[in-house]
Write an enzyme that holds these catalytic residues in place. Structure first.
Site, short mmCIF file in Angstrom:
data_model
loop_
_atom_site.label_atom_id
_atom_site.label_comp_id
_atom_site.label_asym_id
_atom_site.label_seq_id
_atom_site.Cartn_x
_atom_site.Cartn_y
_atom_site.Cartn_z
N HIS A 176 67.51 -28.87 110.92
CA HIS A 176 68.93 -28.93 111.69
C HIS A 176 69.75 -27.83 111.41
CE1 HIS A 176 71.40 -30.10 107.82
NE2 HIS A 176 70.27 -31.01 107.55
N ASP B 139 69.44 -26.73 102.76
CA ASP B 139 69.78 -27.79 103.86
C ASP B 139 70.56 -27.04 104.94
OD1 ASP B 139 70.14 -30.06 104.85
OD2 ASP B 139 71.44 -30.85 103.27
N GLU C 242 73.03 -32.96 112.14
CA GLU C 242 72.60 -34.02 111.54
C GLU C 242 73.20 -34.49 110.33
OE1 GLU C 242 70.01 -35.53 108.19
OE2 GLU C 242 71.45 -34.02 108.00
N GLU C 243 74.24 -33.55 109.71
CA GLU C 243 74.91 -33.83 108.56
C GLU C 243 76.00 -35.02 108.73
OE1 GLU C 243 74.05 -33.48 105.72
OE2 GLU C 243 73.07 -31.55 105.73
N ASP D 185 63.52 -30.92 106.22
CA ASP D 185 64.86 -31.11 105.99
C ASP D 185 64.75 -31.64 104.73
OD1 ASP D 185 67.53 -31.30 105.76
OD2 ASP D 185 67.79 -33.05 107.03
N HIS E 269 74.03 -29.74 99.48
CA HIS E 269 75.82 -30.19 99.99
C HIS E 269 76.66 -29.56 99.06
CE1 HIS E 269 74.46 -34.10 102.37
NE2 HIS E 269 73.84 -32.99 102.77
#
Ligand SMILES: [Zn+2]
Length: 451
Positions: free
Chosen positions: A274, A286, A320-321, A348, A418
């Site tokens: 992503h 990520d 995606e997030e 991912d 994140h």
């Protein structure tokens, strides 16, 4: 050492001997000439914080479009999708008021959170460890207060994704579960397996029947500190301030690069990651890693002059997030366009040392993969787990595709996930490239033989 000699003296025999040699050549090329690491540097430094709807997400679309052309894709195109557009606003602030003054807390708003009033929000705090405790406290114990949900990730689960799966419900549903009983604010212990000072964001989802309350994550170190203060009865109140907000949906794109199949052009093999990321850092693990590995698959096939029998597509999925709109747009298209989607592979789970693949298949379809297993052992992949893909390729099951994902070592992923430390420098070049080697080998085999 004996194992290594065995591999050298007796390469994979029979039907796959030629494939073994081709994979060796592709691996040698990727490990020496691979562009994934350079591409990751460009993506992370030129388009960090690629949150859906942001200017940097648009920049990432243009950057990866150029990278796919450079990698040698026959066709590169954009697939439109509308995405949620959430903005963090000014740096959040939070502190505990004690008898001795203020204890500042390392916090960030959870993705999709509403902001506080412009002057901030002050209320007494109540610490809980579970939804059960919230229910027991009820309106009487929670009304008008800030809930501190202090649920540590389970350290005994060796696969850290299992611990994340167990804990993530508190981030996604915690704010509304607290608002149900009149809580006015929510602070989550960061979902991380390590103790450090980085708060980790991530999506939260409001139940539309409950008031929307501001939702923060606090670093694991400060969660421990706050716990001690609360247990001593030392915290008079907590102050939270944030100016985040949700804007109208914005136009965006998946970026797709394709090598057209020579024998079965209507059969599509998808590989992707992503393109969007959270906004606190560079989105390197990520999921910049999965993006540049997928581009590398195209580059490596072209570099060996391989014209795959089936069409190979590298897809940079958007959103995606905090919405999954790119994955949905791709699968909506797959259901309708009359092509056959035979396989979707996702990366991912970070750019760490590859250990295996998860495959959403059984019976003869699964055997197709496990028959290839010896071809992967020289590159460190030994595990073939029956499972599925990730959030972006799983919807392809609707188009009857088999889905799968790369399984890198999981121990350090939630140190970065994140958070503000998910930067280019957190990714190791060889680990990243070795992931690309295994992904390229699998895409090569599926595109040649089908499933
Ligand atoms: Zn991700």
């Amino acid at each position: 050492m004996r194992k290594l000699l065995w591999v050298l003296v007796f390469p994979v025999s029979g039907a796959f001997a030629q494939d073994s040699a081709i994979i060796r050549r592709m691996a040698d090329d990727i490990l020496t000439n691979g562009q994934a690491y350079n591409n990751l540097r460009i993506l992370c430094k030129q388009a960090p914080a690629r949150l859906s709807g942001s200017a940097n997400a648009a920049k990432a679309v243009a950057l990866t479009e150029a990278m796919l052309r450079e990698a040698g894709a026959d066709t590169v195109y954009l697939q439109p999708c509308m995405v949620p557009h959430w903005e963090r606003g000014a740096k959040e602030e939070a502190y505990a008021v004690t008898g001795n003054g203020r204890v500042s807390l390392a916090v960030c708003a959870l993705g999709n959170s509403v902001g506080t009033p412009a002057t901030g929000l002050t209320a007494s705090v109540v610490e809980v460890r579970s939804f059960d405790e919230l229910d027991k406290l009820g309106k009487k114990g929670l009304s008008g207060r800030i809930v501190f949900l202090n649920y540590p990730m389970n350290q005994t689960l060796v696969n850290t994704f299992s611990a994340y799966s167990d804990a993530v419900r508190y981030r996604v549903m915690g704010p509304s579960a607290a608002a149900k009983y009149g809580a006015v604010g929510f602070i989550l212990r960061t979902l991380s397996t390590s103790l450090n000072d980085f708060p980790h964001t991530g999506t939260t989802r409001y139940d539309s029947t409950m008031p929307k309350i501001p939702a923060f994550a606090v670093s694991t170190n400060d969660a421990e500190r706050l716990h001690v203060l609360v247990a001593k009865g030392a915290v008079k109140s907590i102050f939270m301030k944030a100016s985040c907000r949700m804007l109208p949906d914005a136009p965006s794109y998946n970026v797709i690069g394709e090598i057209r199949g020579s024998e079965h052009p209507d059969e599509v093999v998808t590989v992707g990651g992503h393109l969007d990321s959270w906004d606190l850092a560079e989105g390197a693990q990520d999921d910049g890693a999965g993006i540049v590995q997928s581009i590398e698959v195209i580059r490596a096939l072209k570099a060996q002059g391989i014209r795959p029998a089936r069409t190979v597509r590298a897809v940079m999925f958007m959103n995606e997030e905090n919405g999954g709109r790119g994955g949905k747009a791709y699968s909506d298209n797959a259901v309708a366009d009359g092509l056959q989607y035979i396989f979707g592979l996702e990366s991912d789970n970070g750019g760490f040392t590859p250990r295996g693949f998860s495959i959403g298949a059984k019976g003869a379809q699964l055997k197709a993969f496990t028959d290839w297993a010896p071809l992967f052992e020289p590159y460190g992949v030994y595990e073939w787990r029956v499972g599925g893909g990730g959030a972006d390729v799983d919807p392809l099951v609707r188009a009857k595709a088999v889905v799968g994902e790369l399984l890198p070592d999981s121990q350090r992923y939630f140190d970065f996930h994140h958070a503000g430390n998910d930067v280019f420098e957190a990714v190791n070049r060889r680990e990243l490239l070795l992931g690309a080697v295994n992904m390229t080998a699998l895409i090569y085999l599926v595109s040649k033989y089908g499933i």
